[in-house]
Every structure is written in C-alpha cells, then in structure tokens.
Design an enzyme around this catalytic site. Structure first.
Site, PDB file in Angstrom:
ATOM      1  N   ARG A  78       0.803  -1.211   0.000  1.00  0.00           N
ATOM      2  CA  ARG A  78       0.000   0.000   0.000  1.00  0.00           C
ATOM      3  C   ARG A  78       0.844   1.273   0.000  1.00  0.00           C
ATOM      4  O   ARG A  78       0.309   2.380   0.071  1.00  0.00           O
ATOM      5  CB  ARG A  78      -0.823  -0.013   1.268  1.00  0.00           C
ATOM      6  CG  ARG A  78      -2.247   0.411   1.087  1.00  0.00           C
ATOM      7  CD  ARG A  78      -2.901   0.151   2.412  1.00  0.00           C
ATOM      8  NE  ARG A  78      -4.204   0.628   2.523  1.00  0.00           N
ATOM      9  CZ  ARG A  78      -5.292  -0.135   2.381  1.00  0.00           C
ATOM     10  NH1 ARG A  78      -5.187  -1.390   2.023  1.00  0.00           N
ATOM     11  NH2 ARG A  78      -6.462   0.373   2.598  1.00  0.00           N
ATOM     12  N   ARG A  89     -18.588  -1.355   8.882  1.00  0.00           N
ATOM     13  CA  ARG A  89     -17.244  -1.158   9.426  1.00  0.00           C
ATOM     14  C   ARG A  89     -17.130   0.200  10.116  1.00  0.00           C
ATOM     15  O   ARG A  89     -17.672   1.187   9.649  1.00  0.00           O
ATOM     16  CB  ARG A  89     -16.202  -1.244   8.292  1.00  0.00           C
ATOM     17  CG  ARG A  89     -15.782  -2.665   7.984  1.00  0.00           C
ATOM     18  CD  ARG A  89     -14.964  -2.814   6.730  1.00  0.00           C
ATOM     19  NE  ARG A  89     -13.917  -1.822   6.532  1.00  0.00           N
ATOM     20  CZ  ARG A  89     -13.096  -1.821   5.481  1.00  0.00           C
ATOM     21  NH1 ARG A  89     -13.202  -2.777   4.555  1.00  0.00           N
ATOM     22  NH2 ARG A  89     -12.176  -0.901   5.338  1.00  0.00           N
ATOM     23  N   ARG A 138      -9.226   8.171   4.055  1.00  0.00           N
ATOM     24  CA  ARG A 138      -8.680   6.971   3.393  1.00  0.00           C
ATOM     25  C   ARG A 138      -8.394   7.260   1.919  1.00  0.00           C
ATOM     26  O   ARG A 138      -7.401   6.791   1.371  1.00  0.00           O
ATOM     27  CB  ARG A 138      -9.646   5.794   3.546  1.00  0.00           C
ATOM     28  CG  ARG A 138      -9.548   5.166   4.937  1.00  0.00           C
ATOM     29  CD  ARG A 138     -10.749   4.331   5.295  1.00  0.00           C
ATOM     30  NE  ARG A 138     -11.026   3.286   4.340  1.00  0.00           N
ATOM     31  CZ  ARG A 138     -12.212   2.664   4.242  1.00  0.00           C
ATOM     32  NH1 ARG A 138     -13.196   3.010   5.037  1.00  0.00           N
ATOM     33  NH2 ARG A 138     -12.386   1.714   3.361  1.00  0.00           N
TER      34      ARG A 138
HETATM   35  P1  AP5 Z   1      -8.912  -2.267   3.841  1.00  0.00           P
HETATM   36  O1  AP5 Z   1      -9.789  -3.182   4.573  1.00  0.00           O
HETATM   37  O2  AP5 Z   1      -7.943  -2.791   2.860  1.00  0.00           O
HETATM   38  O3  AP5 Z   1      -9.836  -1.149   3.164  1.00  0.00           O
HETATM   39  P2  AP5 Z   1      -9.660  -0.301   1.802  1.00  0.00           P
HETATM   40  O4  AP5 Z   1      -8.441  -0.433   1.033  1.00  0.00           O
HETATM   41  O5  AP5 Z   1     -10.035   1.072   2.229  1.00  0.00           O
HETATM   42  O6  AP5 Z   1     -10.630  -0.955   0.828  1.00  0.00           O
HETATM   43  P3  AP5 Z   1     -12.063  -1.358   1.112  1.00  0.00           P
HETATM   44  O7  AP5 Z   1     -12.094  -2.666   1.830  1.00  0.00           O
HETATM   45  O8  AP5 Z   1     -12.815  -0.201   1.716  1.00  0.00           O
HETATM   46  O9  AP5 Z   1     -12.634  -1.495  -0.401  1.00  0.00           O
HETATM   47  P4  AP5 Z   1     -12.573  -2.703  -1.423  1.00  0.00           P
HETATM   48  O10 AP5 Z   1     -11.828  -2.242  -2.635  1.00  0.00           O
HETATM   49  O11 AP5 Z   1     -12.153  -3.978  -0.776  1.00  0.00           O
HETATM   50  O12 AP5 Z   1     -14.128  -2.756  -1.835  1.00  0.00           O
HETATM   51  P5  AP5 Z   1     -15.250  -3.857  -1.496  1.00  0.00           P
HETATM   52  O13 AP5 Z   1     -15.021  -5.086  -2.303  1.00  0.00           O
HETATM   53  O14 AP5 Z   1     -15.462  -3.991  -0.040  1.00  0.00           O
HETATM   54  O15 AP5 Z   1      -8.076  -1.386   4.881  1.00  0.00           O
HETATM   55  C1  AP5 Z   1      -8.696  -0.830   6.024  1.00  0.00           C
HETATM   56  C2  AP5 Z   1      -7.643  -0.170   6.904  1.00  0.00           C
HETATM   57  O16 AP5 Z   1      -6.712  -1.166   7.384  1.00  0.00           O
HETATM   58  C3  AP5 Z   1      -6.750   0.890   6.239  1.00  0.00           C
HETATM   59  O17 AP5 Z   1      -7.371   2.161   6.213  1.00  0.00           O
HETATM   60  C4  AP5 Z   1      -5.495   0.843   7.126  1.00  0.00           C
HETATM   61  O18 AP5 Z   1      -5.719   1.528   8.332  1.00  0.00           O
HETATM   62  C5  AP5 Z   1      -5.384  -0.653   7.439  1.00  0.00           C
HETATM   63  N1  AP5 Z   1      -4.550  -1.349   6.441  1.00  0.00           N
HETATM   64  C6  AP5 Z   1      -4.973  -2.312   5.563  1.00  0.00           C
HETATM   65  N2  AP5 Z   1      -3.957  -2.721   4.795  1.00  0.00           N
HETATM   66  C7  AP5 Z   1      -2.864  -2.004   5.166  1.00  0.00           C
HETATM   67  C8  AP5 Z   1      -1.513  -1.962   4.723  1.00  0.00           C
HETATM   68  N3  AP5 Z   1      -1.081  -2.739   3.717  1.00  0.00           N
HETATM   69  N4  AP5 Z   1      -0.671  -1.104   5.348  1.00  0.00           N
HETATM   70  C9  AP5 Z   1      -1.070  -0.333   6.358  1.00  0.00           C
HETATM   71  N5  AP5 Z   1      -2.350  -0.294   6.818  1.00  0.00           N
HETATM   72  C10 AP5 Z   1      -3.235  -1.134   6.234  1.00  0.00           C
HETATM   73  O19 AP5 Z   1     -16.540  -3.115  -2.166  1.00  0.00           O
HETATM   74  C11 AP5 Z   1     -17.051  -1.909  -1.595  1.00  0.00           C
HETATM   75  C12 AP5 Z   1     -18.586  -1.915  -1.700  1.00  0.00           C
HETATM   76  O20 AP5 Z   1     -18.962  -1.819  -3.083  1.00  0.00           O
HETATM   77  C13 AP5 Z   1     -19.267  -3.191  -1.172  1.00  0.00           C
HETATM   78  O21 AP5 Z   1     -20.455  -2.827  -0.542  1.00  0.00           O
HETATM   79  C14 AP5 Z   1     -19.543  -4.020  -2.446  1.00  0.00           C
HETATM   80  O22 AP5 Z   1     -20.688  -4.851  -2.289  1.00  0.00           O
HETATM   81  C15 AP5 Z   1     -19.765  -2.935  -3.484  1.00  0.00           C
HETATM   82  N6  AP5 Z   1     -19.287  -3.296  -4.822  1.00  0.00           N
HETATM   83  C16 AP5 Z   1     -18.130  -3.936  -5.135  1.00  0.00           C
HETATM   84  N7  AP5 Z   1     -17.991  -4.061  -6.479  1.00  0.00           N
HETATM   85  C17 AP5 Z   1     -19.088  -3.452  -7.021  1.00  0.00           C
HETATM   86  C18 AP5 Z   1     -19.522  -3.235  -8.373  1.00  0.00           C
HETATM   87  N8  AP5 Z   1     -18.800  -3.671  -9.430  1.00  0.00           N
HETATM   88  N9  AP5 Z   1     -20.699  -2.566  -8.559  1.00  0.00           N
HETATM   89  C19 AP5 Z   1     -21.442  -2.148  -7.487  1.00  0.00           C
HETATM   90  N10 AP5 Z   1     -21.067  -2.320  -6.202  1.00  0.00           N
HETATM   91  C20 AP5 Z   1     -19.910  -2.965  -5.958  1.00  0.00           C
HETATM   92 MG    MG Z   2     -11.643  -4.558   1.190  1.00  0.00          MG
END
Ligand code: AP5
Ligand code: MG
Length: 222
Positions: A92, A163, A174
């Site tokens: 990241r 969450r 973020r």
């Molecule tokens: P993390 O859990 O990784 O969150 P993020 O990167 O902010 O990503 P998200 O999980 O929010 O989004 P996603 O891309 O996975 O989307 P999703 O599939 O859920 O990290 C959280 C925290 O942990 C960070 O802020 C940091 O503090 C820490 N952290 C994690 N990794 C780290 C690292 N490497 N280093 C340091 N700190 C770290 O989909 C989102 C929504 O959209 C869902 O509701 C889904 O149903 C919907 N959706 C998905 N695809 C579609 C589509 N095609 N059309 C319509 N809706 C859709």
């Molecule tokens: Mg995720």
C-alpha cells in the site's frame, strides 16, 4: 524454490478489491490475503496487534510498515499459500512494495497487478452502503449486492455490520491516504510491465469476467 502466483489488486477504497478477491479465490484456487481483514480479525479477538491497528484504522491512516510487512511475511509461511495468493490491500506504499518484491523474489516475483478504476464519488456511495459479515468477512451492499435476507450473510448466516472506518469523514481521509501513499504504486508497477487496468464501474460479475480474462491470460504464460 517453487514458483508461486502473486496477484496484487490495486484500487481506491471501495473499488471492489475484497469483493473480487473473494470470487477469484474459488475460480483460481488461490487464497485472498487481505491485510485489512487480518487487522479486523485481530481487532475482533482483541489481540495486541488488533488494538494497535485500530488506532490507525479509525483515523483512516496506514498501520506502520514494520508491523504490516511482518504480518504478511508470517501469513505467507502458511500452507494454503503454497501456490501463491491474491493480495488485497497490500502493498500500500512504496516501502511495502519494495519489501514485497524481496519476499516474492524467490518464488518468481509479482505476477500481475490489476488496477480497478472507479471515481471517488462512486467509492463514497459504495462504502457508505457496504455491509460485512462479522464471521466470514463476505461483503454486501444495501443496494448493489444485497443478501437474500437483510442483515444476514448468505454464506454462513453471520450478522452483517457496518465497518467503523466506513463513516464519510474517515472515508475521505482513506481516499487522501490512497492518493498520497498508494497511488505511486501505479507508476512503480507500470514501469515493471505488471500493471493491468480495468473498469471497476461495471456490475460485479462483469468486472469478475474481465479480471478472469486478464489473469487467465497471465496464468497461461506463467
Ligand atoms: P482495507 O480493509 O484494505 O480497506 P480499503 O483499502 O479502504 O478498501 P475497502 O475494503 O474499503 O474497499 P474494497 O476495494 O475492498 O471494496 P469492497 O469489495 O469492499 O483497509 C482498512 C484499513 O486497514 C486501512 O485504512 C489501514 O488503516 C489498514 N490497512 C490495511 N492494509 C494495510 C496496509 N497494507 N498497510 C497499512 N495499513 C493497512 O466493495 C465496496 C462496496 O462496493 C461493497 O459494498 C460491495 O458490495 C460494493 N461493490 C463492489 N464491487 C461493485 C460493483 N462492481 N458494482 C457495485 N457495487 C460494488
Ligand atoms: Mg476490502
């Protein structure tokens, strides 16, 4: 050492990394390794790692590199990653990418880096409507990806929750952290010829089909 396949999913928070990684697990027979999910698991179990991670996650900041990198190194010693993994949320920043290159080098390095594109407005709509299963981590959306019964996971009947870091003000930070720290990875992997971009605004099954096309082609040449 045996060759392993490492796919690194890139994209803003809400791009669909977790949703797509979970679908790919079954299709490719590779486990999803999500640093966010590992931190949340530790938080649920009130481990020292979980308590440390929470102080960063609640603000939308990155957990320190040394903690995160060590955690991924440990995870990659487990037997289910013998053929490789789908990395979701790691690396990241450039320091993590450099560390992961060294971890992956004995196994043939990073295989491909799909970058899932959506706008910030779409990210906000998706994240604020997201619901996650407390027991298995499956991801739903109140409008775009509804469970069969409201509030209940289709896969294991677990409770769906929102969450803590999905509040609009935390999501804004973020996104800021993504552009500042994570987006430099786009150029980093592009320069290595590993970047593959795709449109994340299409429906979930169509994004999955696009990803499988990309990764299937990659598997064939691996
Ligand atoms: P993390 O859990 O990784 O969150 P993020 O990167 O902010 O990503 P998200 O999980 O929010 O989004 P996603 O891309 O996975 O989307 P999703 O599939 O859920 O990290 C959280 C925290 O942990 C960070 O802020 C940091 O503090 C820490 N952290 C994690 N990794 C780290 C690292 N490497 N280093 C340091 N700190 C770290 O989909 C989102 C929504 O959209 C869902 O509701 C889904 O149903 C919907 N959706 C998905 N695809 C579609 C589509 N095609 N059309 C319509 N809706 C859709
Ligand atoms: Mg995720």
């Amino acid at each position: 050492m045996n060759r392993r396949t490492f796919f690194v999913l890139l994209g803003v928070p809400g791009a669909g990394k977790g949703t797509q990684a979970k679908l790919l697990e079954e299709r490719l027979g590779l486990p999803q390794v999500s640093t966010g999910d590992i931190f949340r698991y530790n938080l649920k179990n009130e481990t020292a790692l979980g308590i440390l991670a929470k102080s960063y996650m609640d603000k939308g900041e990155l957990v320190p590199d040394e903690v995160t990198i060590r955690m991924v190194e440990d995870r990659l010693t487990q037997s289910d990653v013998a053929k490789g993994a789908i990395l979701d949320g790691f690396p990241r920043n450039l320091a993590q990418a450099d560390a992961f290159d060294k971890i992956a080098a004995p196994y043939g390095g990073v295989s491909l880096v799909p970058l899932i594109h959506i706008s910030d407005e779409e990210a906000m709509t998706r994240i604020t409507g997201r619901r996650v299963c407390r027991s298995c981590g499956a991801v739903y959306h109140i409008d775009f990806n509804q469970p069969q019964r409201a509030g209940v996971c289709d896969l294991d009947g677990g409770e769906l929750y929102q969450r803590d870091d999905d509040k609009p003000e935390t999501v804004r930070n973020r996104l800021y952290v993504y552009y500042k720290q994570t987006s430099p990875l786009i150029g980093y992997y592009y320069a290595k010829g590993l970047l593959a971009e795709l449109d994340g605004t299409r429906p979930i099954d169509q994004v999955q089909a696009d990803l499988l096309d990309l990764l299937g082609a990659e598997e064939a040449v691996a």
